[in-house]
Design a protein around this motif. Structure first.
Motif, PDB file in Angstrom:
ATOM      1  N   GLY A 109       0.904  -1.148  -0.152  1.00 37.80           N
ATOM      2  CA  GLY A 109      -0.091   0.086   0.076  1.00 37.80           C
ATOM      3  C   GLY A 109       0.843   1.401   0.108  1.00 37.80           C
ATOM      4  N   GLY A 110       1.839   1.225  -0.833  1.00 38.02           N
ATOM      5  CA  GLY A 110       2.607   2.502  -1.007  1.00 38.02           C
ATOM      6  C   GLY A 110       3.964   2.483  -0.375  1.00 38.02           C
ATOM      7  N   ASP A 111       4.927   3.609  -0.255  1.00 33.38           N
ATOM      8  CA  ASP A 111       6.009   3.523  -0.007  1.00 33.38           C
ATOM      9  C   ASP A 111       6.421   4.146   1.316  1.00 33.38           C
ATOM     10  N   SER A 112       5.650   4.380   2.139  1.00 32.43           N
ATOM     11  CA  SER A 112       5.755   5.127   3.626  1.00 32.43           C
ATOM     12  C   SER A 112       6.302   4.304   4.434  1.00 32.43           C
ATOM     13  N   GLY A 113       6.843   3.208   4.328  1.00 32.78           N
ATOM     14  CA  GLY A 113       7.647   2.365   5.263  1.00 32.78           C
ATOM     15  C   GLY A 113       9.061   2.254   4.953  1.00 32.78           C
ATOM     16  N   GLY A 114       9.581   3.084   3.889  1.00 31.83           N
ATOM     17  CA  GLY A 114      10.939   2.986   3.566  1.00 31.83           C
ATOM     18  C   GLY A 114      11.770   3.620   4.586  1.00 31.83           C
ATOM     19  N   LEU A 115      11.512   4.523   5.222  1.00 32.12           N
ATOM     20  CA  LEU A 115      12.331   5.021   6.275  1.00 32.12           C
ATOM     21  C   LEU A 115      12.429   4.135   7.573  1.00 32.12           C
ATOM     22  N   ALA A 116      11.390   3.637   7.806  1.00 37.03           N
ATOM     23  CA  ALA A 116      11.423   2.616   8.939  1.00 37.03           C
ATOM     24  C   ALA A 116      12.145   1.405   8.760  1.00 37.03           C
ATOM     25  N   LEU A 117      12.281   0.989   7.382  1.00 39.09           N
ATOM     26  CA  LEU A 117      13.054  -0.235   7.060  1.00 39.09           C
ATOM     27  C   LEU A 117      14.595   0.184   7.158  1.00 39.09           C
ATOM     28  N   VAL A 118      14.942   1.259   6.653  1.00 42.03           N
ATOM     29  CA  VAL A 118      16.393   1.685   6.725  1.00 42.03           C
ATOM     30  C   VAL A 118      16.673   1.616   7.924  1.00 42.03           C
ATOM     31  N   LEU A 119      15.969   2.230   9.035  1.00 42.39           N
ATOM     32  CA  LEU A 119      16.545   2.115  10.342  1.00 42.39           C
ATOM     33  C   LEU A 119      16.586   1.137  11.040  1.00 42.39           C
ATOM     34  N   SER A 120      15.594   0.210  10.625  1.00 44.53           N
ATOM     35  CA  SER A 120      15.463  -1.283  11.178  1.00 44.53           C
ATOM     36  C   SER A 120      16.808  -1.794  10.795  1.00 44.53           C
ATOM     37  N   GLY A 121      17.026  -1.980   9.521  1.00 41.37           N
ATOM     38  CA  GLY A 121      18.367  -2.630   9.079  1.00 41.37           C
ATOM     39  C   GLY A 121      19.531  -2.087   9.851  1.00 41.37           C
ATOM     40  N   LYS A 122      19.774  -0.577  10.037  1.00 47.97           N
ATOM     41  CA  LYS A 122      20.798  -0.070  10.634  1.00 47.97           C
ATOM     42  C   LYS A 122      20.778  -0.518  12.279  1.00 47.97           C
ATOM     43  N   VAL A 123      19.805  -0.608  12.863  1.00 42.29           N
ATOM     44  CA  VAL A 123      19.845  -1.098  14.205  1.00 42.29           C
ATOM     45  C   VAL A 123      20.290  -2.345  14.373  1.00 42.29           C
ATOM     46  N   LYS A 124      19.719  -3.261  13.350  1.00 43.04           N
ATOM     47  CA  LYS A 124      20.086  -4.929  13.327  1.00 43.04           C
ATOM     48  C   LYS A 124      21.304  -5.089  12.871  1.00 43.04           C
ATOM     49  N   ASN A 125      21.938  -4.323  12.145  1.00 37.50           N
ATOM     50  CA  ASN A 125      23.316  -4.421  11.497  1.00 37.50           C
ATOM     51  C   ASN A 125      24.610  -3.750  12.896  1.00 37.50           C
ATOM     52  N   GLY A 126      24.047  -3.212  13.570  1.00 39.31           N
ATOM     53  CA  GLY A 126      24.823  -2.527  14.916  1.00 39.31           C
ATOM     54  C   GLY A 126      25.322  -1.032  14.628  1.00 39.31           C
ATOM     55  N   ASP A 127      24.809  -0.542  13.578  1.00 40.03           N
ATOM     56  CA  ASP A 127      25.239   0.831  13.218  1.00 40.03           C
ATOM     57  C   ASP A 127      24.552   1.900  13.942  1.00 40.03           C
ATOM     58  N   LEU A 128      23.311   1.494  14.642  1.00 39.82           N
ATOM     59  CA  LEU A 128      22.472   2.420  15.361  1.00 39.82           C
ATOM     60  C   LEU A 128      21.839   1.709  16.377  1.00 39.82           C
ATOM     61  N   GLN A 129      21.719   2.325  17.798  1.00 43.08           N
ATOM     62  CA  GLN A 129      21.423   1.559  18.987  1.00 43.08           C
ATOM     63  C   GLN A 129      20.168   2.098  19.201  1.00 43.08           C
ATOM     64  N   ASN A 130      19.145   1.355  19.787  1.00 46.51           N
ATOM     65  CA  ASN A 130      17.609   1.691  19.957  1.00 46.51           C
ATOM     66  C   ASN A 130      17.120   0.811  20.947  1.00 46.51           C
ATOM     67  N   GLU A 131      16.882   1.395  22.123  1.00 48.99           N
ATOM     68  CA  GLU A 131      16.188   0.646  23.299  1.00 48.99           C
ATOM     69  C   GLU A 131      14.602   0.997  23.517  1.00 48.99           C
ATOM     70  N   HIS A 132      14.303   1.976  22.589  1.00 48.62           N
ATOM     71  CA  HIS A 132      12.925   2.708  23.045  1.00 48.62           C
ATOM     72  C   HIS A 132      12.168   2.299  21.709  1.00 48.62           C
ATOM     73  N   PRO A 133      10.791   2.033  22.076  1.00 52.18           N
ATOM     74  CA  PRO A 133       9.667   1.534  20.927  1.00 52.18           C
ATOM     75  C   PRO A 133       9.715   2.903  20.197  1.00 52.18           C
ATOM     76  N   ILE A 134       9.976   3.041  18.826  1.00 47.58           N
ATOM     77  CA  ILE A 134       9.509   4.140  17.987  1.00 47.58           C
ATOM     78  C   ILE A 134       8.797   4.030  16.842  1.00 47.58           C
ATOM     79  N   ALA A 135       7.683   4.618  16.783  1.00 50.07           N
ATOM     80  CA  ALA A 135       6.791   4.380  15.563  1.00 50.07           C
ATOM     81  C   ALA A 135       7.331   5.513  14.394  1.00 50.07           C
ATOM     82  N   ILE A 136       7.405   4.880  13.091  1.00 47.46           N
ATOM     83  CA  ILE A 136       8.317   5.738  12.068  1.00 47.46           C
ATOM     84  C   ILE A 136       7.341   5.535  10.851  1.00 47.46           C
ATOM     85  N   THR A 137       6.962   6.709  10.018  1.00 47.16           N
ATOM     86  CA  THR A 137       6.465   6.593   9.007  1.00 47.16           C
ATOM     87  C   THR A 137       7.273   7.631   7.869  1.00 47.16           C
TER      88      THR A 137
END
Length: 209
Positions: A109-137
């Motif tokens: 249903g569109g492309d609004s998930g792009g930013l969330a996917l990039v940030l998810s990948g960076k956290v999983k890859n260890g390039d970014l740390q995140n301990e708090h639930p964050i909603a992203i669009t």
């Protein structure tokens, strides 16, 4: 069309990055919003919004789909896939598999998930740390800019209902978000960003708290 609650989705488990989507159901044989409300009430479903459409809207939607099938119009989902892959070209195979699985779903249903996917990948890859639930669009382009999205009111409602304290949105949606947050009396903290780098900075600042 009824816009319904859809739980925020953590595409990659453990990242605390939640993608926001809105579930929609079309009622083609109803006369007005009241009829739709009655149907949903009987099913014990409380909609976020009910939007009236007409034949022009339906034909426009069908025409966009036909153009996509005939490859006469660029598929926004396919473009999102290319942009996300560009920014995550160094992620591990398991991360890419999970992102690819999401991108290959029949109905995104569109492309609004792009930013969330990039940030998810960076956290999983260890390039970014995140301990708090964050909603992203927010959609992204090949230059790393974050572009505006639709259904913002419903997405803010979903994040608030879900108990998420932080939300990242495109800067071009900022004015709209301020009005919506006040109208629905939400306590969610909303951060607006214009680029992927700004979004990374926001995630880092949230985790400093």
């Amino acid at each position: 069309m009824a816009l319904l609650y859809q739980p925020p989705e953590e595409i990659i488990e453990g990242t605390n990055i939640y993608l926001l989507g809105v579930n929609s159901v079309e009622f083609s044989l109803t006369k007005n919003k009241l009829d739709v409300s009655k149907i949903l009430e009987r099913q014990h479903v409380k909609p976020l919004a009910i939007v009236e459409g007409d034949n022009k809207d339906r034909y426009a939607s069908k025409n966009r789909q036909l153009l996509s099938w005939l490859h006469l119009k660029e598929d926004t989902t396919e473009q999102m896939k290319k942009n996300v892959s560009y920014y995550l070209n160094q992620t591990d195979q398991k991360t890419n598999q999970k992102i690819d699985a999401f991108l290959n779903r029949e109905r995104i249903g569109g492309d609004s998930g792009g930013l969330a996917l990039v940030l998810s990948g960076k956290v999983k890859n260890g390039d970014l740390q995140n301990e708090h639930p964050i909603a992203i669009t927010g959609s992204i382009d090949k230059n790393g800019d974050v572009k505006p999205i639709g259904a913002l009111k419903e997405k803010i409602q979903i994040a608030s209902i879900s108990g998420i304290s932080y939300m990242i949105i495109p800067s071009e949606n900022k004015k709209e978000a301020i009005k919506i947050r006040k109208a629905i009396n939400s306590n969610i903290q909303i951060f607006d960003v214009a680029t992927i780098d700004e979004a990374i900075d926001v995630v880092e600042k949230i985790n400093e708290k």
